[in-house]
Design a protein around this motif. Sequence first.
Motif, PDB file in Angstrom:
ATOM      1  N   THR A 195       4.693  24.367  38.901  1.00 32.92           N
ATOM      2  CA  THR A 195       5.919  24.512  38.237  1.00 32.92           C
ATOM      3  C   THR A 195       6.859  23.526  38.027  1.00 32.92           C
ATOM      4  N   LYS A 196       6.587  22.403  38.897  1.00 30.24           N
ATOM      5  CA  LYS A 196       7.624  21.146  38.915  1.00 30.24           C
ATOM      6  C   LYS A 196       6.902  20.155  38.071  1.00 30.24           C
ATOM      7  N   LYS A 197       7.809  19.567  37.185  1.00 31.50           N
ATOM      8  CA  LYS A 197       7.396  18.675  36.152  1.00 31.50           C
ATOM      9  C   LYS A 197       7.875  17.201  36.828  1.00 31.50           C
ATOM     10  N   PHE A 198       6.616  16.129  36.648  1.00 36.82           N
ATOM     11  CA  PHE A 198       6.800  15.143  37.162  1.00 36.82           C
ATOM     12  C   PHE A 198       6.889  14.081  36.006  1.00 36.82           C
ATOM     13  N   PHE A 199       7.667  12.908  35.981  1.00 35.02           N
ATOM     14  CA  PHE A 199       7.586  11.797  34.963  1.00 35.02           C
ATOM     15  C   PHE A 199       7.712  12.288  33.507  1.00 35.02           C
ATOM     16  N   LYS A 243       7.643   0.363  26.394  1.00 36.54           N
ATOM     17  CA  LYS A 243       8.768   1.315  26.013  1.00 36.54           C
ATOM     18  C   LYS A 243       8.982   2.461  27.009  1.00 36.54           C
ATOM     19  N   ILE A 244       7.950   2.971  27.390  1.00 39.26           N
ATOM     20  CA  ILE A 244       7.863   4.214  28.316  1.00 39.26           C
ATOM     21  C   ILE A 244       8.318   3.700  29.701  1.00 39.26           C
ATOM     22  N   THR A 245       7.844   2.762  30.102  1.00 35.90           N
ATOM     23  CA  THR A 245       8.218   2.207  31.318  1.00 35.90           C
ATOM     24  C   THR A 245       9.522   1.318  31.416  1.00 35.90           C
ATOM     25  N   ASN A 246      10.030   0.812  30.282  1.00 37.25           N
ATOM     26  CA  ASN A 246      11.270  -0.025  30.116  1.00 37.25           C
ATOM     27  C   ASN A 246      11.070  -1.229  30.825  1.00 37.25           C
TER      28      ASN A 246
END
Length: 99
Positions: free
Chosen positions: A34-38, A78-81
């Motif tokens: 239940t812990k979301k990453f990234f 974009k997602i990694t900037n």
Amino acid sequence: MIKINNISNLIITKMDSLICLKYIKLLINYTINTKKFFDYKNNIYNNNFFLFNSWKNINNIYYKNEKNFHFYIRFIEKITNTPIIIISIGKNEKDLIFL
């Protein structure tokens, strides 16, 4: 990892191997116990991945490639900037695109 390791540019490899796929799934986030990453923008996409259409051909000149190829590259930036500076499109030394 980009921030922790102070990475300023990315190199993308194996772009030629994605030609054989109809769609490309790019993982946005994942959940463990239940812990979301990234979490990309609070999971604005209902799924844990973003779906891209693949491309049929790759050219050594960046602007001559298909729009799906461009969209995939720009989305990763974009997602990694972090800017992508080299794209590998084959196994030979000259199969590189420098941006």
